[in-house]
Design a protein around this motif. Structure first.
Motif, short mmCIF file in Angstrom:
data_model
loop_
_atom_site.label_atom_id
_atom_site.label_comp_id
_atom_site.label_asym_id
_atom_site.label_seq_id
_atom_site.Cartn_x
_atom_site.Cartn_y
_atom_site.Cartn_z
N ALA A 58 10.58 14.18 32.71
CA ALA A 58 9.86 13.40 33.73
C ALA A 58 9.96 11.90 33.47
O ALA A 58 10.27 11.13 34.38
N VAL A 59 9.73 11.49 32.24
CA VAL A 59 9.79 10.06 31.90
C VAL A 59 11.19 9.52 32.14
O VAL A 59 11.36 8.46 32.75
N GLU A 60 12.20 10.25 31.68
CA GLU A 60 13.57 9.75 31.79
C GLU A 60 14.06 9.73 33.24
O GLU A 60 14.66 8.73 33.66
N ILE A 61 13.82 10.78 33.99
CA ILE A 61 14.33 10.81 35.36
C ILE A 61 13.51 9.92 36.28
O ILE A 61 14.06 9.07 36.99
N ILE A 62 12.20 10.08 36.27
CA ILE A 62 11.36 9.25 37.15
C ILE A 62 11.44 7.79 36.72
O ILE A 62 11.64 6.90 37.55
N VAL A 79 6.43 1.80 30.01
CA VAL A 79 6.46 3.24 29.69
C VAL A 79 7.78 3.60 29.02
O VAL A 79 7.81 4.29 27.99
N LEU A 80 8.90 3.13 29.58
CA LEU A 80 10.21 3.44 29.00
C LEU A 80 10.38 2.81 27.62
O LEU A 80 10.99 3.42 26.73
N ALA A 81 9.83 1.63 27.42
CA ALA A 81 9.92 0.98 26.11
C ALA A 81 9.14 1.77 25.05
O ALA A 81 9.65 2.02 23.95
N ILE A 82 7.93 2.16 25.39
CA ILE A 82 7.12 2.98 24.46
C ILE A 82 7.84 4.29 24.17
O ILE A 82 7.95 4.72 23.02
N PHE A 83 8.33 4.94 25.22
CA PHE A 83 9.07 6.19 25.07
C PHE A 83 10.27 6.00 24.14
O PHE A 83 10.52 6.83 23.25
N SER A 84 11.00 4.90 24.31
CA SER A 84 12.20 4.66 23.50
C SER A 84 11.86 4.46 22.03
O SER A 84 12.55 4.99 21.15
N VAL A 85 10.81 3.71 21.75
CA VAL A 85 10.42 3.48 20.36
C VAL A 85 9.91 4.78 19.74
O VAL A 85 10.32 5.14 18.62
N ILE A 102 22.18 4.63 13.80
CA ILE A 102 22.75 4.04 15.02
C ILE A 102 21.92 4.43 16.24
O ILE A 102 21.63 3.61 17.10
N HIS A 103 21.49 5.70 16.30
CA HIS A 103 20.64 6.14 17.42
C HIS A 103 19.30 5.40 17.41
O HIS A 103 18.79 5.01 18.46
N LEU A 104 18.72 5.21 16.23
CA LEU A 104 17.47 4.46 16.14
C LEU A 104 17.67 3.03 16.62
O LEU A 104 16.87 2.52 17.42
N MET A 105 18.73 2.39 16.18
CA MET A 105 19.00 1.01 16.59
C MET A 105 19.30 0.93 18.09
O MET A 105 18.94 -0.05 18.75
N LYS A 106 19.94 1.96 18.66
CA LYS A 106 20.17 2.00 20.11
C LYS A 106 18.84 2.01 20.84
O LYS A 106 18.65 1.27 21.81
N ILE A 108 16.01 0.85 19.72
CA ILE A 108 15.40 -0.46 19.54
C ILE A 108 16.04 -1.48 20.48
O ILE A 108 15.35 -2.29 21.12
N ALA A 109 17.37 -1.45 20.61
CA ALA A 109 18.06 -2.37 21.51
C ALA A 109 17.67 -2.12 22.96
O ALA A 109 17.44 -3.06 23.73
N MET A 110 17.56 -0.85 23.35
CA MET A 110 17.13 -0.53 24.71
C MET A 110 15.73 -1.08 24.95
O MET A 110 15.45 -1.63 26.03
N THR A 111 14.87 -0.96 23.97
CA THR A 111 13.51 -1.48 24.10
C THR A 111 13.54 -3.00 24.30
O THR A 111 12.79 -3.53 25.12
N GLY A 112 14.41 -3.68 23.59
CA GLY A 112 14.54 -5.13 23.78
C GLY A 112 14.94 -5.48 25.21
O GLY A 112 14.37 -6.39 25.82
N GLY A 113 15.89 -4.75 25.76
CA GLY A 113 16.28 -4.98 27.15
C GLY A 113 15.16 -4.68 28.12
O GLY A 113 14.94 -5.43 29.09
N LEU A 114 14.43 -3.63 27.86
CA LEU A 114 13.30 -3.27 28.73
C LEU A 114 12.21 -4.33 28.67
O LEU A 114 11.61 -4.67 29.70
N ILE A 115 11.98 -4.89 27.48
CA ILE A 115 10.98 -5.95 27.36
C ILE A 115 11.43 -7.19 28.15
O ILE A 115 10.60 -7.86 28.77
#
Length: 140
Positions: A58-62, A79-85, A102-106, A108-115
């Protein structure tokens, strides 16, 4: 609106679409192969793996759709940033394993973009921008 957005108004939309893609692909992949994801959730010791799957899908698709459309963008990106972390820390915490690191850093990087999107908004080509402009959709 800053100078870059005035000159290249499509850039925020392109960025949103690129970020949304990973959530949409991941959400639909989980929905298509639920047992694999349920097994992965169970393998890290979380309770109620089927519920975890439902929440993740639900979080990912919606969230991915809302981000792509630029609707309620600031709350969606929060919501997506919290989910990603959370997913990065819970599922990719074996940082001695290069793949997991690498997955953890991905995440974190996604969270940076979302912020960034949370801070600066969805941009000109978004439902949020349309709604804030005062324009109305002509009917008839």
């Amino acid at each position: 609106m800053n100078n870059v957005e005035k000159t290249f108004p499509a850039l925020p939309m392109i960025g949103r679409l690129m970020m949304a893609a990973i959530f949409l692909v991941s959400g639909f992949a989980k929905a298509a192969a639920p047992q694999m994801t349920i097994g992965y959730i169970a393998s890290v010791g979380l309770p109620f793996p089927a519920l975890g799957l439902a929440i993740a899908v639900a979080v990912e698709i919606i969230g991915g759709l809302l981000l792509a459309l630029g609707y309620k963008t600031r709350i969606t990106t929060l919501v997506l940033a919290i989910f990603s972390v959370v997913t990065g820390v819970v599922f990719h915490n074996v940082i001695g394993d290069q793949n997991q690191f690498i997955h953890l850093m991905k995440n974190i990087a996604m969270t940076g973009g979302l912020i960034q999107v949370m801070a600066f908004g969805a941009g000109a080509f978004s439902i949020d921008s349309y709604r804030n402009s005062g324009r109305v959709i002509p009917i008839g």
